[in-house]
Design a protein around this motif. Structure first.
Motif, mmCIF file in Angstrom:
data_model
loop_
_atom_site.group_PDB
_atom_site.id
_atom_site.type_symbol
_atom_site.label_atom_id
_atom_site.label_comp_id
_atom_site.label_asym_id
_atom_site.label_seq_id
_atom_site.Cartn_x
_atom_site.Cartn_y
_atom_site.Cartn_z
ATOM 1 N N GLY A 68 45.674 51.424 48.491
ATOM 2 C CA GLY A 68 45.089 52.596 47.845
ATOM 3 C C GLY A 68 45.223 53.813 48.745
ATOM 4 N N MET A 69 45.072 53.614 50.052
ATOM 5 C CA MET A 69 45.195 54.744 50.987
ATOM 6 C C MET A 69 46.611 55.314 50.974
ATOM 7 N N THR A 92 43.775 47.136 45.061
ATOM 8 C CA THR A 92 43.104 46.155 45.912
ATOM 9 C C THR A 92 41.818 45.664 45.247
ATOM 10 N N LYS A 93 41.201 46.540 44.484
ATOM 11 C CA LYS A 93 39.882 46.268 43.901
ATOM 12 C C LYS A 93 40.065 45.522 42.567
ATOM 13 N N ASP A 101 40.964 59.744 41.462
ATOM 14 C CA ASP A 101 40.948 58.390 42.019
ATOM 15 C C ASP A 101 40.096 57.550 41.064
ATOM 16 N N MET A 124 45.194 57.921 40.140
ATOM 17 C CA MET A 124 45.553 56.955 41.190
ATOM 18 C C MET A 124 44.499 55.867 41.272
ATOM 19 N N VAL A 153 46.159 43.867 49.114
ATOM 20 C CA VAL A 153 45.864 45.300 49.266
ATOM 21 C C VAL A 153 46.999 46.049 48.547
HETATM 22 C C1 LIG Z 1 37.659 54.867 45.716
HETATM 23 C C2 LIG Z 1 38.640 54.290 46.688
HETATM 24 N N1 LIG Z 1 39.822 54.900 46.867
HETATM 25 C C3 LIG Z 1 40.727 54.441 47.739
HETATM 26 C C4 LIG Z 1 40.480 53.309 48.500
HETATM 27 C C5 LIG Z 1 41.502 52.828 49.484
HETATM 28 O O1 LIG Z 1 42.115 51.643 49.059
HETATM 29 P P1 LIG Z 1 42.786 50.602 50.061
HETATM 30 O O2 LIG Z 1 41.693 49.950 50.825
HETATM 31 O O3 LIG Z 1 43.552 49.696 49.159
HETATM 32 O O4 LIG Z 1 43.697 51.367 50.967
HETATM 33 C C6 LIG Z 1 39.278 52.635 48.348
HETATM 34 C C7 LIG Z 1 38.974 51.441 49.145
HETATM 35 O O5 LIG Z 1 37.843 50.970 49.211
HETATM 36 C C8 LIG Z 1 38.326 53.142 47.432
HETATM 37 O O6 LIG Z 1 37.129 52.570 47.260
#
Ligand SMILES: Cc1ncc(COP(=O)(O)O)c(C=O)c1O
Length: 370
Positions: free
Chosen positions: A77-78, A195-196, A171, A191, A205
């Motif tokens: 996600g990052m 991962t969630k 997001d 986006m 991930v």
């Molecule tokens: C709202 C949100 N955006 C982005 C991310 C980042 O995702 P990742 O941990 O897959 O890099 C998270 C991770 O907890 C998140 O909760």
């Protein structure tokens, strides 16, 4: 069938091959660092594993159908968030981020963008509906926000940003495309940290970015190619496999979350509860109008750090972990990270697929020990 099936039904086969006699319903992951490529380069052919490959194409096709826009997948996600913020922003531009959203996105902007001349502004999610968005080039915002589940009106924010030539990216991690459709609501970009809930099994991930604007997706795809932020085929395949059960998982998780939130809101040991599906919640009005699900995350406050830690230890069905969206319920005392401006006793609780009666009994038993 005259009426188009719902997104929920379409999610089961999205991106899967058209069934053919003698062929499997799903392809396995394709492992390839390079592809046979003779003579002049065919731009439509797979050329090299960092540029594109068939397992990516299958998942991107499925997610495009779900999001309603061209989709680029990422290894986290990052990396999806940093792709947006890095590839679409130039020195002198101003980025708007939530000051109550996922903290590492702010950290990334502060550490890696501000030094290259990008300006950073932050805002509380609850103030977004009254914000003018003047001089904002790109806003990457969360609704409902993580961890406190505040909401804002996506359509209104997009209209205001567009008046000034800015872009709105949402997001959508806390709901997924089955719980909210940012592109249909007017956002330029959607986006998600897959991962969630999208992957949902706490074993991968992953992330993705979607947009209806081809010029934007070209830039985002090019950033992936040249930064080398690429997902592996195995992870890609696992996420695609999970997509088929996302709807059924979400239905169970969100139904149970509402029941649990109702129980928590009446419990004497609970100081306060945030869940957008509770009519008394400040997020309810907007959640009802723009979401198709109220979500599976509940944030509630216990008396203090000691009481919250005791609660987490007393739960038997709930794993203590810093994530959400898995098939198993998990919870954490969110202030332990020191990155969110929230009381020490706040528990972020991600409701899983256990039977509602078992989970509620477990949580009530843990609360009774406090
Ligand atoms: C709202 C949100 N955006 C982005 C991310 C980042 O995702 P990742 O941990 O897959 O890099 C998270 C991770 O907890 C998140 O909760």
């Amino acid at each position: 069938m005259t009426r188009k099936p719902s997104l929920s039904s379409l999610s089961i086969n999205a991106g899967a091959p058209t069934p053919k006699d003698g062929s499997p319903f799903r392809h396995g992951p394709e492992f390839a660092s390079t592809f046979h490529l003779s003579g002049d380069v065919d731009p439509e052919a797979y050329q090299y594993g960092r540029f594109g490959q068939p397992t990516w194409t299958s998942l991107e096709t499925g997610l495009r159908e779900m999001e309603g826009g061209d989709t680029v997948i990422f290894p986290s996600g990052m990396s999806a968030a940093s792709a947006i913020l890095t590839s679409l922003v130039k020195p002198g531009d101003t980025i708007l981020l939530p000051n109550d959203g996922y903290a590492p996105v702010r950290y990334y902007a502060e550490q890696y963008l501000v030094k290259f001349g990008v300006k950073l502004k932050t805002i509380a999610t609850q103030d977004i509906d009254d914000f003018s968005f003047e001089n904002i080039d790109i806003a990457l915002l969360e609704t409902p926000s993580n961890p406190m589940l505040n909401t804002f009106d996506i359509t209104k924010a997009a209209q205001k940003l567009h008046q000034h030539g800015g872009l709105l990216a949402i997001d959508n991690t806390t709901l997924t495309f089955l719980g909210q459709q940012p592109l249909s609501l007017g956002a330029d970009i959607s986006m998600s940290a897959d991962t969630k809930a999208v992957n949902g099994h706490s074993d991968v991930v992953f992330g993705h970015v979607s947009t209806k604007d081809k010029a934007l997706s070209d830039k985002i795809r090019e950033w992936r190619k040249y930064s080398g932020n690429i997902p592996g085929p195995m992870e890609t395949w696992l996420v695609h496999r999970s997509l088929a059960t996302l709807d059924v998982r979400l239905q169970r998780m969100c139904d149970t979350a509402l029941l649990l939130a109702q129980e928590l809101s009446q419990h004497e040991k609970v100081v306060s509860v945030r869940y957008p599906g509770l009519e008394s919640d400040p997020s309810y009005f907007i959640a009802k109008q723009q979401q198709t699900l109220f979500g599976f995350i509940i944030s509630f406050e216990l008396a203090n750090k000691t009481v919250a830690d005791k609660f987490l230890k007393a739960c038997e069905l709930v794993y203590e972990a810093t994530s959400f969206g898995g098939v198993h319920s998990m919870a954490e005392r969110r202030a332990r990270w020191g990155t969110d401006n929230i009381p020490e006793g706040v528990i972020r609780f991600s409701v899983g697929c256990e039977r509602a009666e078992d989970l509620i009994r477990d949580v009530k038993a843990a609360l009774s020990k406090l």
